[in-house]
Design a protein around this motif. Structure first.
Motif, short mmCIF file in Angstrom:
data_model
loop_
_atom_site.label_atom_id
_atom_site.label_comp_id
_atom_site.label_asym_id
_atom_site.label_seq_id
_atom_site.Cartn_x
_atom_site.Cartn_y
_atom_site.Cartn_z
N ALA A 114 -16.56 15.29 -2.67
CA ALA A 114 -18.00 15.08 -2.54
C ALA A 114 -18.66 16.11 -1.63
N LEU A 115 -17.86 16.94 -0.98
CA LEU A 115 -18.40 17.98 -0.11
C LEU A 115 -18.79 19.20 -0.93
N GLU A 116 -19.96 19.74 -0.64
CA GLU A 116 -20.40 20.98 -1.29
C GLU A 116 -20.58 22.03 -0.20
N VAL A 117 -19.90 23.15 -0.35
CA VAL A 117 -19.98 24.25 0.61
C VAL A 117 -20.40 25.50 -0.15
N SER A 118 -21.43 26.18 0.36
CA SER A 118 -21.88 27.41 -0.30
C SER A 118 -22.38 28.39 0.75
N ILE A 119 -22.39 29.66 0.37
CA ILE A 119 -22.94 30.72 1.21
C ILE A 119 -23.93 31.50 0.37
N ASP A 120 -25.13 31.68 0.92
CA ASP A 120 -26.15 32.45 0.23
C ASP A 120 -27.05 33.11 1.26
N LYS A 121 -27.21 34.42 1.15
CA LYS A 121 -28.09 35.19 2.02
C LYS A 121 -27.83 34.95 3.51
N GLY A 122 -26.57 34.93 3.89
CA GLY A 122 -26.21 34.78 5.30
C GLY A 122 -26.28 33.36 5.84
N LEU A 123 -26.42 32.37 4.96
CA LEU A 123 -26.48 30.97 5.39
C LEU A 123 -25.33 30.20 4.76
N LEU A 124 -24.61 29.46 5.59
CA LEU A 124 -23.57 28.56 5.12
C LEU A 124 -24.21 27.18 4.99
N VAL A 125 -24.06 26.56 3.83
CA VAL A 125 -24.66 25.25 3.59
C VAL A 125 -23.55 24.25 3.30
N ILE A 126 -23.54 23.15 4.07
CA ILE A 126 -22.62 22.04 3.85
C ILE A 126 -23.49 20.86 3.45
N SER A 127 -23.24 20.29 2.28
CA SER A 127 -24.06 19.17 1.83
C SER A 127 -23.23 18.16 1.07
N GLY A 128 -23.81 16.99 0.87
CA GLY A 128 -23.14 15.93 0.13
C GLY A 128 -23.82 14.60 0.39
N GLU A 129 -23.07 13.55 0.15
CA GLU A 129 -23.60 12.20 0.37
C GLU A 129 -22.51 11.34 1.00
N ARG A 130 -22.91 10.57 1.97
CA ARG A 130 -21.99 9.67 2.66
C ARG A 130 -22.42 8.25 2.33
N THR A 131 -21.49 7.49 1.79
CA THR A 131 -21.80 6.11 1.42
C THR A 131 -21.42 5.17 2.56
N THR A 132 -21.99 3.99 2.55
CA THR A 132 -21.64 3.01 3.57
C THR A 132 -20.25 2.49 3.29
N ASP A 148 -18.20 38.03 6.00
CA ASP A 148 -17.97 38.52 4.65
C ASP A 148 -17.95 37.32 3.69
N PRO A 149 -18.98 37.15 2.87
CA PRO A 149 -19.05 35.97 2.00
C PRO A 149 -17.98 35.95 0.91
N ASP A 150 -17.25 37.06 0.72
CA ASP A 150 -16.18 37.10 -0.26
C ASP A 150 -14.84 36.63 0.31
N LYS A 151 -14.79 36.38 1.61
CA LYS A 151 -13.54 35.97 2.26
C LYS A 151 -13.73 34.60 2.92
N VAL A 152 -13.86 33.56 2.11
CA VAL A 152 -14.11 32.22 2.63
C VAL A 152 -13.03 31.26 2.15
N THR A 153 -12.50 30.48 3.08
CA THR A 153 -11.57 29.40 2.72
C THR A 153 -12.07 28.13 3.38
N ALA A 154 -11.84 27.00 2.72
CA ALA A 154 -12.24 25.71 3.27
C ALA A 154 -11.14 24.69 2.98
N GLY A 157 -26.04 8.23 3.60
CA GLY A 157 -27.07 8.88 2.80
C GLY A 157 -26.72 10.34 2.55
N THR A 158 -27.67 11.07 2.01
CA THR A 158 -27.44 12.48 1.73
C THR A 158 -27.61 13.30 3.01
N TYR A 159 -26.90 14.38 3.08
CA TYR A 159 -26.99 15.27 4.25
C TYR A 159 -26.92 16.71 3.78
#
Length: 146
Positions: A65-83, A115-121, A102-104
């Motif tokens: 459910a975790l979404e991780v992305s990099i765009d234009k120098g910004l790392l974005v972590i998003s998803g939804e947390r249920t009760t 370097d956005p081409d060298k990412v591991t999670a 809720g969503t975050y």
């Protein structure tokens, strides 16, 4: 000067003003890079010679459910947390709820050397560890003196 009233002690008035200002700005970040209290997920950011290391504390989240992305120098972590609380009786009134549901979306500005081409999670024990490699030109190197 008759229109101004400072009480019996000017220093007490300055102290009172300082306390009012502190209470007014209480809860605001101390710097532009400071995170707001209560944001989710909380993160730690650090760096090594070879990479930028980010750890997001997200217990109880399904890694899919975790979404991780990099765009234009910004790392974005998003998803939804249920009760994750058990069903309560219909007549139960909630007085306090400290667990966020809720969503975050958490955005982290990355340094230029990322370097956005060298990412591991990887997600382990409630922690999302993200490693972003640094560009070769930004790595420290030893110069031989001749």
């Amino acid at each position: 000067m008759n229109d101004l009233f400072f009480g019996s002690d000017l220093f007490n008035e300055f102290d009172r003003l300082q306390q009012q200002m502190a209470s007014l700005f209480n809860g605001f970040p101390s710097s532009i890079r400071s995170g707001r209290f209560g944001t989710f997920p909380q993160i730690n950011v650090g760096s090594t010679d070879d990479s930028i290391e980010i750890v997001a504390f997200a217990p109880g989240i399904d890694p899919k459910a975790l979404e991780v992305s990099i765009d234009k120098g910004l790392l974005v972590i998003s998803g939804e947390r249920t009760t994750a609380q058990p069903e309560a009786a219909d007549d139960t009134r909630v007085y306090a709820q400290e667990r966020f549901a809720g969503t975050y979306r958490r955005v982290v500005e990355l340094p230029e050397q990322a370097d956005p081409d060298k990412v591991t999670a990887r997600y382990t024990d409630g922690c999302l560890a993200i490693s972003i490699g640094k560009k070769e030109t930004s790595k420290p190197r030893a110069i031989t003196v001749q």
